[in-house]
Design an enzyme around this catalytic site. Structure first.
Site, PDB file in Angstrom:
ATOM      1  N   GLY A  71       0.663  -1.184  -0.029  1.00 28.49           N
ATOM      2  CA  GLY A  71       0.056  -0.023  -0.214  1.00 28.49           C
ATOM      3  C   GLY A  71       0.575   1.425   0.087  1.00 28.49           C
ATOM      4  O   GLY A  71       2.039   1.209   0.496  1.00 28.49           O
ATOM      5  N   ALA A  76       0.686   3.889   1.954  1.00 31.78           N
ATOM      6  CA  ALA A  76       0.952   4.546   3.221  1.00 31.78           C
ATOM      7  C   ALA A  76       1.968   3.219   3.948  1.00 31.78           C
ATOM      8  O   ALA A  76       2.014   3.660   5.238  1.00 31.78           O
ATOM      9  CB  ALA A  76      -0.486   4.647   3.916  1.00 31.78           C
ATOM     10  N   CYS A  77       2.212   2.355   3.373  1.00 28.31           N
ATOM     11  CA  CYS A  77       2.923   1.228   4.160  1.00 28.31           C
ATOM     12  C   CYS A  77       4.424   1.203   3.605  1.00 28.31           C
ATOM     13  O   CYS A  77       4.683   1.351   2.707  1.00 28.31           O
ATOM     14  CB  CYS A  77       2.356  -0.231   3.938  1.00 28.31           C
ATOM     15  SG  CYS A  77       3.086  -1.352   5.037  1.00 28.31           S
ATOM     16  N   ILE A  78       5.425   1.034   4.612  1.00 29.33           N
ATOM     17  CA  ILE A  78       6.731   1.207   4.195  1.00 29.33           C
ATOM     18  C   ILE A  78       7.433  -0.201   4.944  1.00 29.33           C
ATOM     19  O   ILE A  78       8.673  -0.054   4.987  1.00 29.33           O
ATOM     20  CB  ILE A  78       7.438   2.524   4.736  1.00 29.33           C
ATOM     21  CG1 ILE A  78       7.058   2.647   6.393  1.00 29.33           C
ATOM     22  CG2 ILE A  78       7.037   3.592   4.044  1.00 29.33           C
ATOM     23  CD1 ILE A  78       7.831   3.929   6.826  1.00 29.33           C
ATOM     24  N   THR A  79       6.594  -0.930   5.132  1.00 29.32           N
ATOM     25  CA  THR A  79       7.154  -2.369   5.438  1.00 29.32           C
ATOM     26  C   THR A  79       8.384  -2.848   4.394  1.00 29.32           C
ATOM     27  O   THR A  79       9.585  -3.132   5.210  1.00 29.32           O
ATOM     28  CB  THR A  79       6.032  -3.399   5.227  1.00 29.32           C
ATOM     29  OG1 THR A  79       5.124  -3.173   6.242  1.00 29.32           O
ATOM     30  CG2 THR A  79       6.447  -4.836   5.830  1.00 29.32           C
TER      31      THR A  79
END
Length: 330
Positions: free
Chosen positions: A177, A179-182
């Site tokens: 996603g 907004a995800c920085i995994t």
């Protein structure tokens, strides 16, 4: 190393679906509805269960108008009352839970008081976990009639284990996603190959899959359906609406809404194990218009697939055109 990881990885921008002969006169004849659990919904799309995407008012509107929703889990003390409120309105209740010890007490409370939600989603960043499996078994024992989705996962092994534990659906996507920085913080995830991950998981799945993350365009919904998704969870495309919970901000005359990831510093309230970020997304007006546009585009997809409903999309051919789809549109 598993054999399927030797296959070519691809994502939404790398794929084009191949048209078949059209058999309907107008796209309006195409049926975009999908059965998920015991209910049928207008389109196979669900806003992400994020605090910057869904709130009580939007959940009510979605349920009233034939759309699936999943309420986030970031105000756990409000969930029982949320279920009661939805049932009092004659609407279905769909909530999220985690895997902390307190969640077992919450499930016990729901069972004891007979406050039974129609849908529960176990919402964990790394859903292929002994603790998620334990929670699946517990919920299915205490609330056997509740349709249970578990995630998030990325591999066929994970699908098999969660399904075998009792999950009614699994949610595919680790960090794709906006907004995800995994993938940046940990080195792990499905960012850049989310669609390929969905394809692999679908080959193992016996129950519905939710594709979660990486959707940038309406056509990506059809691509998700082609590669095995029963539902498509979308965050950033839904975060910019009038009904979205994020604050409305004006910069140089342009309007934006705040959007943040579920594992962001904003969400956690502390800089600790952060795997999400905050951003601004363009203001898009009413969510009603976006949902209508998604349905119309999906109807067009069905007409290109040569069918009358979503099943036609699932069997179309596709080509991999590495990073060239949008070359003429930039």
């Amino acid at each position: 190393m598993s054999n399927y990881f030797s296959m070519e990885a691809f994502d939404y921008d790398d794929i084009q679906l191949v048209p078949n002969k059209c058999i309907i006169k107008s796209r309006k004849e195409a049926d975009t509805s999908v059965k998920f659990g015991s209910r049928t919904f207008k389109i196979p799309v669900v806003p992400a269960n994020m605090e910057s995407v869904i709130d009580d008012d939007l959940a009510i509107w979605l349920a009233e108008n034939g759309y699936y929703y999943v309420m986030h889990r970031f105000h756990p003390e409000k969930r029982a009352n949320f279920i009661k409120m939805m049932h009092d309105k004659g609407l279905f209740a769909s909530i999220s839970v985690g895997i902390k010890d307190s969640e077992y007490d919450f499930i016990d409370y729901l069972a004891k008081e007979k406050i039974i939600p129609e849908y529960i989603t176990i919402d964990v960043a790394h859903g292929h976990s002994d603790y998620v499996i334990k929670m699946i078994k517990y919920i299915k024992d205490k609330l056997p009639d509740t349709f249970l989705t578990a995630g998030n996962i990325a591999t066929p092994e994970a699908v098999r284990e969660l399904e075998n534990a009792g999950a009614d659906a699994t949610k595919v996507g680790v960090g794709p996603g906006r907004a995800c920085i995994t993938k940046l913080k940990t080195g792990f995830g499905t960012g850049g190959w989310q669609l390929a991950a969905l394809r692999m998981c679908s080959k193992a799945a016996r129950k519905p899959l939710i594709a979660d993350g990486g959707i940038r365009h309406n056509g990506d919904i059809a691509k998700s359906v082609r590669f095995g998704a029963s539902m498509v969870m979308i965050g950033s495309l839904f975060a910019g609406h009038e009904e979205s919970p994020g604050n409305l901000i004006t910069i140089d005359g342009k309007r934006y809404k705040q959007y943040w990831g579920s594992a962001s510093e904003v969400q956690k309230g502390a800089y600790r194990n952060v795997e999400g970020k905050q951003m601004l997304v363009p203001y898009r007006g009413s969510i009603k218009d976006t949902l209508r546009e998604m349905q119309e585009d999906l109807q067009s997809s069905i007409s290109y697939a040569g069918g009358k409903d979503l099943s036609a999309i699932r069997v179309v051919d596709y080509v991999i055109v590495k990073s060239s789809i949008f070359d003429g549109d930039k």
